[in-house]
Scaffold this active site. Structure first.
Site, PDB file in Angstrom:
ATOM      1  N   ASP A   5      -7.180  11.063  -1.353  1.00  0.00           N
ATOM      2  CA  ASP A   5      -7.636   9.712  -1.657  1.00  0.00           C
ATOM      3  C   ASP A   5      -6.388   8.847  -1.811  1.00  0.00           C
ATOM      4  O   ASP A   5      -5.744   8.838  -2.855  1.00  0.00           O
ATOM      5  CB  ASP A   5      -8.488   9.714  -2.935  1.00  0.00           C
ATOM      6  CG  ASP A   5      -9.021   8.320  -3.246  1.00  0.00           C
ATOM      7  OD1 ASP A   5      -8.669   7.367  -2.516  1.00  0.00           O
ATOM      8  OD2 ASP A   5      -9.790   8.197  -4.218  1.00  0.00           O
TER       9      ASP A   5
ATOM     10  N   LYS B 103      -7.686  -0.930  -0.821  1.00  0.00           N
ATOM     11  CA  LYS B 103      -6.654  -1.774  -1.430  1.00  0.00           C
ATOM     12  C   LYS B 103      -5.708  -2.417  -0.391  1.00  0.00           C
ATOM     13  O   LYS B 103      -6.115  -3.378   0.248  1.00  0.00           O
ATOM     14  CB  LYS B 103      -5.924  -0.982  -2.519  1.00  0.00           C
ATOM     15  CG  LYS B 103      -6.935  -0.577  -3.625  1.00  0.00           C
ATOM     16  CD  LYS B 103      -6.374  -0.173  -4.951  1.00  0.00           C
ATOM     17  CE  LYS B 103      -7.512  -0.107  -5.963  1.00  0.00           C
ATOM     18  NZ  LYS B 103      -7.841   1.229  -6.459  1.00  0.00           N
TER      19      LYS B 103
ATOM     20  N   TYR C 113      -9.398   9.178 -10.191  1.00  0.00           N
ATOM     21  CA  TYR C 113     -10.501   8.235  -9.970  1.00  0.00           C
ATOM     22  C   TYR C 113     -10.724   8.066  -8.479  1.00  0.00           C
ATOM     23  O   TYR C 113      -9.768   7.897  -7.724  1.00  0.00           O
ATOM     24  CB  TYR C 113     -10.166   6.880 -10.599  1.00  0.00           C
ATOM     25  CG  TYR C 113     -11.240   5.822 -10.404  1.00  0.00           C
ATOM     26  CD1 TYR C 113     -12.469   5.931 -11.062  1.00  0.00           C
ATOM     27  CD2 TYR C 113     -11.038   4.726  -9.574  1.00  0.00           C
ATOM     28  CE1 TYR C 113     -13.461   4.963 -10.894  1.00  0.00           C
ATOM     29  CE2 TYR C 113     -12.013   3.755  -9.400  1.00  0.00           C
ATOM     30  CZ  TYR C 113     -13.229   3.879 -10.065  1.00  0.00           C
ATOM     31  OH  TYR C 113     -14.195   2.925  -9.894  1.00  0.00           O
TER      32      TYR C 113
END
Ligand SMILES: *Cc1c(COP(=O)(O)O)cnc(C)c1O
Length: 430
Positions: free
Chosen positions: A239, A267, A144
């Site tokens: 990522d 995050k 994702y």
């Protein structure tokens, strides 16, 4: 335990917000039932609006490395907010944040701040395309990278390697530029490069996958990706929105010693505020506007409150290098406890872990290395486990295909309580 207030707020929310939530996975769609509404949180615990307390393993889906409302972060945000919440002009805090990221993440020589992980990955592939002059990207099924159109693509069928839109609203035109490979299968990547290597701008990968549950790279997968991208003058994008500052100070690239061309972050670097970033080699980053021709911008990019929270987070990590060792010890204790419980109760499960992130898959495949293994997990069993855990005061992700996160704030007592609760919960599953 009652969740009456949560239930009634959820009903109200469903009339106001699509599905009652501002991000789909917050709804309990894959486990059934209604989401609980949170009123406050501190350290390892969250409290819902009915007054129930839970030990939290969602950790806001990854950002809260130090737990909820960590003093140094709260203080930093308070102080910054008194001086104004946004200027749309440069600040010293942005230099400080950039310096910390550059010092800590091996591959980053220059960095651009944005406001979410999605923005970071969208910008990173535009940069890769602009830098290489090539159009296509390779992503892995199950990885994702946020909700940008180019990533909401699924594999085409059979011999056709063209991607297909995985959501209405994503055009076939966009989909044809995303090629799908299989995580941990380097042959699937070689095949795509053999067929159209000259038009592949980048391979984007979660170096340790976290969004199908935790699945770790095996057999030099990352090294092989590094080699093949180099061979075809294509860029390697890690990522690290989850893994950055989570599995090591310098993320997965430090842990696995593989250096990507571009890294995306999010995050943890926001300390719980909306932040993303992407960075890499200077010669690549200097293709961005205003110094280069590739456009990317943001009204709230490098926002002073977000920078204050991020700086407090990264400084804390820098000044407490023992943090990853501490998380390793705590999480392995928890995971060993859970494994013992599986054995004692006879429930079939597999736990994948790296550092302070792990997933318990209800699965009897023996091991979980591929997306296909993940998909064999028993979602119904997970749903039961989730609900029973919630009733015993353990807050897990409302989906089998997510990572659990242990924070610096989780105490030995929390870990012991969780192991004990999971034994009782697992005993009720068979
Ligand atoms: C969460 C996540 C994103 C998206 O970040 P948002 O801040 O939710 O937009 C991108 N990549 C990975 C690996 C993520 O885990």
């Amino acid at each position: 335990m009652t969740t009456e207030k949560s239930n009634s707020e959820y009903l109200k929310a469903c009339g106001l917000i699509p599905g009652g939530v501002n991000s789909p996975v917050r709804a309990f769609k894959s486990v059934g039932g209604n989401p609980i509404f949170i009123s406050r949180a501190k350290g390892s615990k969250i409290t819902d609006i009915d007054g129930n307390n839970y030990i939290d393993y969602v950790s806001s889906w990854g950002p809260l490395l130090l737990g909820h409302a960590h003093e140094s972060i709260v203080e930093a945000i308070k102080k910054a907010s008194e001086k104004g919440t946004s200027y749309g002009a440069p600040t010293i805090a942005e230099n400080e944040m950039a310096e910390l990221i550059i010092q800590m993440v091996p591959s980053i020589e220059m960095v651009r701040m944005v406001s979410s992980g999605t923005e970071a990955t969208m910008s990173a592939i535009r940069l890769a395309r602009g830098f290489t002059g090539k159009n296509k990207i390779i992503k892995f099924a199950g990885c994702y990278h946020g909700h940008g159109d180019s990533f909401l693509i699924k594999a085409g069928s059979g011999a056709v390697t063209l991607g297909l839109p995985d959501s209405p609203g994503v055009t076939e035109g966009t989909a044809k530029d995303t090629l799908i490979a299989e995580y941990n299968n380097i042959f699937s990547v070689e095949k795509l490069f053999n067929e159209q290597g000259n038009n592949i701008a980048a391979v984007i990968v979660e170096p340790a996958a976290g969004n199908i549950g935790v699945v770790l790279p095996k057999n030099n997968f990352l090294e092989e990706l590094r080699k093949i991208t180099k061979k075809y003058n294509s860029l390697l994008i890690f990522d690290e929105v989850i893994t950055g500052f989570r599995i090591a100070k310098g993320g997965a690239q430090e842990y696995y010693k593989v250096i990507p061309d571009i890294t995306t972050l999010g995050k943890i670097i926001g300390g719980g505020l909306p932040v993303g970033a992407y960075g890499g080699k200077k010669e690549i980053m200097e293709k961005l506007a205003p110094v280069g021709p590739i456009y990317q911008a943001g009204t709230l990019s490098g926002n002073p409150l977000a920078m204050a929270a991020g700086i407090a987070m990264l400084k804390f990590i820098k000044e407490n290098p023992n943090i990853y060792n501490d998380l390793e010890i705590k999480t392995s204790k928890l995971v060993n406890g859970l494994k013992n419980n599986l054995e004692k109760t006879g429930v079939k499960g597999i736990i994948n872990r790296i550092g302070s992130m792990f997933t318990l898959f209800f699965n009897d495949s023996g091991k979980i290395e591929f997306f296909d293994d993940v998909m064999k997990s028993d979602k119904e069993k997970y749903a039961k486990y989730f609900k029973l855990s919630l009733e015993t005061g353990i807050y897990l992700a409302p989906s089998q295909f997510e990572a659990a996160f242990v924070s610096y704030a989780h105490s030995d007592e929390d870990i012991e309580k969780t192991i004990e609760a999971s034994y009782n919960t697992l005993s009720k599953l068979n």
